[in-house]
Each structure stands twice: as structure tokens, then as C-alpha cells.
Motif scaffolding. Structure first.
Motif, short mmCIF file in Angstrom:
data_model
loop_
_atom_site.label_atom_id
_atom_site.label_comp_id
_atom_site.label_asym_id
_atom_site.label_seq_id
_atom_site.Cartn_x
_atom_site.Cartn_y
_atom_site.Cartn_z
N SER A 183 0.85 -1.18 0.00
CA SER A 183 0.00 0.00 0.00
C SER A 183 0.88 1.23 0.00
CB SER A 183 -0.90 -0.01 1.23
OG SER A 183 -1.63 1.18 1.30
N ASP A 194 -5.40 6.01 3.21
CA ASP A 194 -5.18 4.66 2.72
C ASP A 194 -6.18 4.37 1.60
OD1 ASP A 194 -4.41 2.07 2.38
OD2 ASP A 194 -5.27 1.33 4.25
N PHE A 199 0.09 3.89 1.61
CA PHE A 199 -0.30 4.62 2.82
C PHE A 199 0.92 4.76 3.72
CE2 PHE A 199 -1.88 4.34 7.25
CZ PHE A 199 -2.49 5.58 7.30
N ASP A 200 1.25 6.00 4.06
CA ASP A 200 2.42 6.24 4.91
C ASP A 200 2.09 7.06 6.15
OD1 ASP A 200 1.99 8.67 3.77
OD2 ASP A 200 4.03 8.92 2.99
N CYS A 241 -7.15 1.69 0.17
CA CYS A 241 -8.02 0.55 0.44
C CYS A 241 -9.16 0.96 1.37
CB CYS A 241 -7.23 -0.59 1.08
SG CYS A 241 -5.98 -1.28 0.00
N SER A 242 -8.84 1.77 2.38
CA SER A 242 -9.87 2.24 3.30
C SER A 242 -10.85 3.17 2.62
CB SER A 242 -9.24 2.96 4.50
OG SER A 242 -8.45 2.08 5.23
#
Length: 141
Positions: free
Chosen positions: A107, A115, A109-110, A117-118
Motif C-alpha cells: 500500500s 489509505d 499509505f504512509d 483501500c480504506s
């Protein structure tokens, strides 16, 4: 509804007491085992339902007391040790960490962005619940 036989209750209380006696410190175990065995063998010939009920009640009180007194973890564990395995296969008793091999990023997302996916899960939940758009809240303009 099926009734439980007194013999199965007696066996269950014996097993519960035996498990609790196993968790006692070794100094107290021998006396507790002797007391447990003698107590159950002494009353093995009881046939009166009232006397059996009082004995089961006494065993329940002993179970409650031993649950309070006995430690949760087995007493033979001295502590927790950490082993770190090196890439060569040898283990390091000091527990010094080694570098992990980098893996493929799943992902983007950091922590500073959303995110993806979220976000897609959130949008699919909104569609499922019937929140297709917000035109009803905007009004005419």
C-alpha cells in the motif's frame, strides 16, 4: 432438559481441583495432592443425595479459594528469553535485532495520506447504505 448426574459433577470438581493443585508451588503441591486424594477417597461410599450436595458445595468453595491463591502462569518458568535468528542460521542469545529483508510494498499509505483501500471500502459502504450523492443537501444551487 437433561439432568446432570452427581457422579459427573463430582468428577468435574475433582478435575478442577487437580488442575489448580498442579499450578500451586512445589512446596505446597505434595500436601495438597494428599489432601485432595484422601478427601475424595474418604467419601467415595456416600449415597445420600443431601450429603453429596454438601460435599460438592465444599469442593466448590475450595475451588474458589484455590483460584484466588494459585498463580496464573506455571511456576516452572523463570523468565522470558528472546532469541534472534541470524541469516546464517545461528541464534543470538543477547537478542540483538537484525535487519529484515525489504518486501514488496502493498500500500502507498504512509500516515500522511489516506489509505486507498480504506477509501474504496468507505465508498462501497456508502453505496450499500444508499448514500449515493449529496444533492438533497445542496439544494437548488
Amino acid at each position: 432438559m437433561a439432568t446432570v448426574s452427581p457422579s459427573s459433577i463430582v468428577i468435574g470438581t475433582y478435575r478442577s481441583l487437580a488442575k489448580l493443585v498442579c499450578r500451586l508451588p512445589e512446596k505446597q503441591q505434595s500436601g495438597a495432592w494428599r489432601e485432595l486424594r484422601e478427601g475424595y477417597r474418604k467419601h467415595a461410599d456416600e449415597t445420600s443425595p443431601d450429603r453429596i450436595a454438601t460435599l460438592i458445595e465444599e469442593a466448590g468453595k475450595k475451588i474458589a479459594f484455590l483460584r484466588i491463591v494459585t498463580p496464573k502462569a506455571p511456576t516452572n518458568q523463570t523468565g522470558v528469553s528472546r532469541w534472534v535468528y541470524r541469516s546464517s542460521g545461528e541464534k543470538d542469545a543477547n537478542g540483538k535485532a537484525t535487519l529484515r529483508k525489504s518486501r514488496q510494498v502493498l500500500s502507498n499509505f504512509d500516515g500522511n495520506n489516506l489509505d486507498p483501500c480504506s477509501v474504496s471500502r468507505h465508498n462501497s459502504h456508502l453505496k450499500r447504505m444508499g448514500f449515493v450523492n449529496n444533492l438533497h443537501a445542496k439544494g437548488l444551487f
